[in-house]
Design a protein around this motif. Structure first.
Motif, short mmCIF file in Angstrom:
data_model
loop_
_atom_site.label_atom_id
_atom_site.label_comp_id
_atom_site.label_asym_id
_atom_site.label_seq_id
_atom_site.Cartn_x
_atom_site.Cartn_y
_atom_site.Cartn_z
N VAL A 1 0.81 -1.31 -0.03
CA VAL A 1 -0.18 -0.15 -0.03
C VAL A 1 0.94 1.09 -0.16
O VAL A 1 1.73 1.47 0.79
CB VAL A 1 -0.98 -0.01 1.29
N THR A 2 0.78 2.29 -0.99
CA THR A 2 1.49 3.22 -1.09
C THR A 2 0.68 4.51 -1.33
O THR A 2 -0.66 4.31 -1.86
CB THR A 2 2.76 3.18 -2.43
N GLY A 3 1.30 5.74 -1.14
CA GLY A 3 0.44 6.77 -1.38
C GLY A 3 0.53 7.87 -0.40
O GLY A 3 1.55 7.70 0.47
N VAL A 4 -0.38 8.77 -0.15
CA VAL A 4 -0.33 10.05 0.63
C VAL A 4 -1.57 10.18 1.45
O VAL A 4 -2.70 9.97 0.68
CB VAL A 4 0.07 11.22 -0.16
N ALA A 5 -1.41 10.26 2.82
CA ALA A 5 -2.63 10.86 3.49
C ALA A 5 -2.48 12.11 3.90
O ALA A 5 -1.42 12.36 4.73
CB ALA A 5 -2.91 9.90 4.89
N PHE A 6 -3.33 13.15 3.49
CA PHE A 6 -3.22 14.41 3.88
C PHE A 6 -4.44 14.97 4.79
O PHE A 6 -5.51 15.15 4.20
CB PHE A 6 -3.15 15.42 2.69
N TRP A 7 -4.23 15.32 6.01
CA TRP A 7 -5.44 15.30 6.91
C TRP A 7 -6.42 14.25 6.93
O TRP A 7 -7.48 14.56 6.67
CB TRP A 7 -5.92 16.87 6.60
N ALA A 8 -5.86 13.17 6.72
CA ALA A 8 -6.64 12.07 6.60
C ALA A 8 -5.98 10.72 7.10
O ALA A 8 -4.90 10.76 7.81
CB ALA A 8 -6.65 11.61 5.11
N GLY A 9 -6.58 9.53 6.92
CA GLY A 9 -6.12 8.25 7.47
C GLY A 9 -6.07 7.30 6.53
O GLY A 9 -7.13 7.10 6.00
N VAL A 10 -5.29 6.57 6.20
CA VAL A 10 -4.87 5.40 5.46
C VAL A 10 -4.34 4.14 6.43
O VAL A 10 -3.46 4.34 6.89
CB VAL A 10 -4.04 5.41 4.22
N THR A 11 -5.49 3.11 6.57
CA THR A 11 -5.01 2.31 7.43
C THR A 11 -5.18 0.68 6.93
O THR A 11 -6.08 0.38 6.08
CB THR A 11 -6.13 2.11 8.80
N GLY A 12 -4.11 0.09 6.95
CA GLY A 12 -4.28 -1.39 6.38
C GLY A 12 -4.21 -2.24 7.54
O GLY A 12 -3.62 -2.06 8.66
N ARG A 13 -4.82 -3.49 7.69
CA ARG A 13 -4.61 -4.50 8.61
C ARG A 13 -5.17 -6.00 7.89
O ARG A 13 -5.75 -6.12 7.00
CB ARG A 13 -5.69 -4.13 9.81
N ARG A 14 -4.17 -6.87 8.74
CA ARG A 14 -4.37 -8.35 8.25
C ARG A 14 -5.57 -8.78 9.69
O ARG A 14 -5.53 -8.43 10.41
CB ARG A 14 -3.29 -8.97 8.56
N LYS A 15 -6.50 -9.52 8.79
CA LYS A 15 -7.70 -10.06 9.56
C LYS A 15 -8.06 -11.47 9.44
O LYS A 15 -7.39 -11.87 8.30
CB LYS A 15 -8.90 -9.17 9.85
N ALA A 16 -8.59 -12.23 10.15
CA ALA A 16 -9.12 -13.65 9.85
C ALA A 16 -10.20 -13.37 8.63
O ALA A 16 -10.91 -12.43 8.65
CB ALA A 16 -9.61 -14.24 10.99
N ALA A 17 -10.10 -14.36 7.94
CA ALA A 17 -11.15 -14.29 6.75
C ALA A 17 -12.47 -14.59 7.09
O ALA A 17 -12.79 -15.17 8.20
CB ALA A 17 -10.74 -15.47 5.87
N LYS A 18 -13.33 -13.87 6.54
CA LYS A 18 -14.60 -14.04 6.57
C LYS A 18 -15.20 -15.07 6.26
O LYS A 18 -14.76 -15.75 5.12
CB LYS A 18 -15.46 -12.72 6.01
N ALA A 19 -16.56 -15.48 6.71
CA ALA A 19 -17.30 -16.60 6.17
C ALA A 19 -17.85 -16.07 4.92
O ALA A 19 -18.20 -14.99 4.70
CB ALA A 19 -18.41 -17.06 7.04
#
Length: 221
Positions: free
Chosen positions: A189-207
């Motif tokens: 994940v690349t790019g810019v967050a200006f007065w903002a939020g970019v969040t990545g997270r790993r999570k368990a797969a959904k059903a």
């Protein structure tokens, strides 16, 4: 949801001294591990310290792993190890939210390059039921006074490498999750967050969902 806008607008913002030094440190780390020759390091450092915008900084580390990350395996070997890689990607390669919201989830094949842009709005990319066209997927996520959330399965190698300017650009994965296995698909994940939020997270797969547009990987606003 609005379907117009420039996903790369944030890259034209001016870079700070701290941004330039952060890139320089990543270049030195790469040279220390033998990924750059001394001539390449010198050339890239010269460009880094003379860069005026994020657009000039971003290409300097595009082909390098984040500091301390495991180097990628060759695509053919990695694809053979992961059932998550392969298939025909969706024709739509972007999600845009301008004073609105955009959500994408369900079963779809993610193209190797994908753009997300939020301006006074929010984008959610939930990739937990998805597969990937290539072993390495690059999501260019730019947000201005908005937010972008990217969820990937726990078996994926997530690398959040963007810049936060008066905002946040972070990997919020829980420390309780096990590291991804060798040969796992990579989401960068690349790019810019200006007065903002970019969040990545790993999570368990959904059903898997049996009904509804989300199960087909459609966009919802």
């Amino acid at each position: 949801m609005a379907d117009t806008g420039d996903p790369n607008a944030g890259l034209e913002m001016r870079a700070s001294d701290a941004d330039r030094e952060r890139v320089a440190e990543q270049l030195r780390d790469a040279a220390g591990h033998g990924r750059l020759t001394m001539d390449e390091l010198e050339e890239r450092l010269e460009h880094a310290y003379s860069a005026k915008t994020y657009a000039e900084l971003e290409p300097l580390t595009r082909d390098l792993p984040a500091p301390g990350a495991t180097p990628p395996l060759p695509a053919t070997a990695a694809a053979a190890q992961s059932p998550l890689v392969g298939g025909t990607p969706t024709s739509r390669r972007w999600s845009i939210a301008i004073m609105s919201g955009s959500t994408r989830r369900g079963r779809w094949v993610i193209p190797g390059r994908y753009n997300a842009f939020a301006f006074w709005g929010g984008v959610v990319l939930d990739l937990r039921d998805s597969t990937f066209e290539q072993r390495e997927t690059v999501i260019r996520a730019n947000a201005i006074m908005g937010g972008i959330d990217i969820l990937v399965p726990e078996g994926v190698d997530l690398r959040v490498e963007g810049f936060g300017l008066m905002g946040g650009y972070e990997d919020a994965t829980s420390g309780q999750l096990a590291p991804p296995p060798p040969g796992a698909p990579v989401v960068r994940v690349t790019g810019v967050a200006f007065w903002a939020g970019v969040t990545g997270r790993r999570k368990a797969a959904k059903a898997a969902k049996a009904l509804g547009g989300d199960a087909r990987g459609e966009l919802t606003g």
